[in-house]
Design an enzyme around this catalytic site. Structure first.
Site, short mmCIF file in Angstrom:
data_model
loop_
_atom_site.label_atom_id
_atom_site.label_comp_id
_atom_site.label_asym_id
_atom_site.label_seq_id
_atom_site.Cartn_x
_atom_site.Cartn_y
_atom_site.Cartn_z
CD GLU A 116 -3.38 -2.50 7.26
OE1 GLU A 116 -2.36 -2.79 6.65
OE2 GLU A 116 -3.93 -1.39 7.16
CD GLU A 120 -2.82 5.34 6.83
OE1 GLU A 120 -2.87 5.41 5.59
OE2 GLU A 120 -1.90 4.78 7.45
N GLY A 125 2.61 2.15 10.89
CA GLY A 125 3.57 3.24 10.77
C GLY A 125 4.27 3.60 12.07
CG HIS A 169 -5.73 1.83 5.23
ND1 HIS A 169 -5.22 2.75 6.09
CD2 HIS A 169 -4.77 0.89 5.08
CE1 HIS A 169 -3.99 2.40 6.44
NE2 HIS A 169 -3.70 1.27 5.85
N GLY A 202 2.94 -1.19 4.28
CA GLY A 202 2.97 0.24 4.00
C GLY A 202 4.40 0.69 3.70
N GLY A 203 5.04 1.28 4.69
CA GLY A 203 6.37 1.88 4.53
C GLY A 203 7.38 1.00 3.80
CG ASN A 255 -1.74 1.21 1.40
OD1 ASN A 255 -1.79 2.05 0.49
ND2 ASN A 255 -2.41 1.34 2.53
CD1 TRP A 256 3.39 1.16 -3.08
CD2 TRP A 256 3.37 2.50 -4.89
NE1 TRP A 256 4.10 0.53 -4.08
CE2 TRP A 256 4.10 1.33 -5.19
CE3 TRP A 256 3.23 3.48 -5.87
CZ2 TRP A 256 4.69 1.12 -6.45
CZ3 TRP A 256 3.81 3.27 -7.13
CH2 TRP A 256 4.54 2.10 -7.40
CE LYS A 257 -0.13 3.08 4.83
NZ LYS A 257 0.00 3.13 6.27
CB SER A 315 5.38 -2.04 12.02
OG SER A 315 4.99 -0.71 12.31
P1 13P Z 1 3.15 0.29 7.72
O1 13P Z 1 3.65 -1.00 7.10
O2 13P Z 1 3.88 1.49 7.26
O3 13P Z 1 3.05 0.16 9.21
O4 13P Z 1 1.65 0.48 7.19
C1 13P Z 1 0.77 -0.57 7.24
C2 13P Z 1 -0.44 -0.24 6.46
O5 13P Z 1 -1.20 0.65 6.82
C3 13P Z 1 -0.69 -0.97 5.21
O6 13P Z 1 -1.95 -0.72 4.70
#
Ligand code: 13P
Length: 266
Positions: A177, A97, A183, A95, A244-245, A9-11, A223
């Site tokens: 999640e 967020e 994050g 998600h 994510g990251g 997920n590049w966000k 994470s």
């Molecule tokens: P991180 O891997 O950066 O913690 O993010 C997880 C995420 O929200 C994937 O959708």
């Protein structure tokens, strides 16, 4: 056996040039036909160029959101059919967020983000358009500390999948999640992840029947890094990761994919 699935997920990160560079590096690092499913989920605006970039690779494409209506006066929104037309296989829905970070704040400062009912409407639209939704659920730290994790997950599963009829387990993916792990660099322990995934699968069994629930992939997200991927993916009900990251760096994302393949003995 469920085919493991790792998605990035590049966000709201990267730009066209860095996105293309990431895909071309992934292309050299991934096996030609990996024994698991792999996808990247760029921002909407990059879906068409990224569809081209991944065309002759094993990487599939996912979007990060879609709207529940099929067309009309909804300025700035993108329908599920439009997402599908770009070449997407998947769409991330609900998600954390979008549930907890993006949106207007109420009087007490709490973000009024997407509700389970909104997510269910998007989920129905996505499935009608032929997309596989990746429906995200997860408790906040406050909810975990109050021992409400299972109740929250049950409520989110029931609410976010309201009115969904499933004709095959491959048509739906769930991502667990925990909000406190996203994050933050603080991943759930493998035991915490397994307990939550097992609970979710039980709830899916009540909803869709045991046979169907046993075939639905449940990803862990929060994470995930190359060095914790193996122990997390070794858990029986953890069927991959939503990253994510670490999905923004080819070596890390490829390391997680490799970890998943090894953990599952594939
Ligand atoms: P991180 O891997 O950066 O913690 O993010 C997880 C995420 O929200 C994937 O959708």
């Amino acid at each position: 056996m469920r085919r493991p699935f790792v998605a990035g997920n590049w966000k709201m990160n990267l730009d066209l040039a860095t996105g293309r560079a990431l895909v071309s590096e992934l292309r050299t690092r991934l096996p030609a036909s990996p024994p698991i499913d792999v996808a990247i989920c760029p921002p909407h605006i990059y879906l068409f160029p990224m569809a081209k970039a991944v065309a002759d690779t094993p990487i599939r494409l996912g979007a990060q959101n879609c709207f529940h209506e099929s067309s009309g006066a909804f300025t700035g929104e993108v329908s599920a059919a439009m997402v599908k037309e770009t070449g997407c296989t998947y769409v991330i829905l609900g998600h954390s967020e979008r549930r907890h970070t993006i949106g207007p704040k109420d009087a007490s400062g709490r973000v009024q983000g997407e509700t389970d009912a909104m997510i269910a409407a998007k989920c129905r639209a996505a499935m009608s358009a032929g997309l596989v939704p990746i429906v995200c659920v997860g408790e906040t730290l406050e909810e975990r500390d109050r021992d409400q994790t299972e109740a929250v997950l049950s409520r989110q599963i029931d609410g976010s999948l309201a009115g969904i009829a499933l004709d095959g387990p491959e048509k739906l993916v769930i991502a667990y999640e925990p909000v406190w792990a996203i994050g933050t660099g603080r991943n759930a322990t493998p035991e915490q992840a397994q307990a939550a995934h097992r609970h979710l699968r039980g709830r899916l069994a009540e909803r869709f029947g045991r046979g169907m629930a046993d075939g639905i992939r449940i990803q862990y997200g929060g994470s995930v890094k190359p060095d914790n991927a193996i122990t997390l993916m070794k858990e029986a009900d953890v069927d991959g990761a939503l990253v994510g990251g670490a999905s923004l760096k080819a070596s890390d994302f490829a390391g997680i994919i490799e970890g998943c393949i090894r953990a599952k003995g594939l």
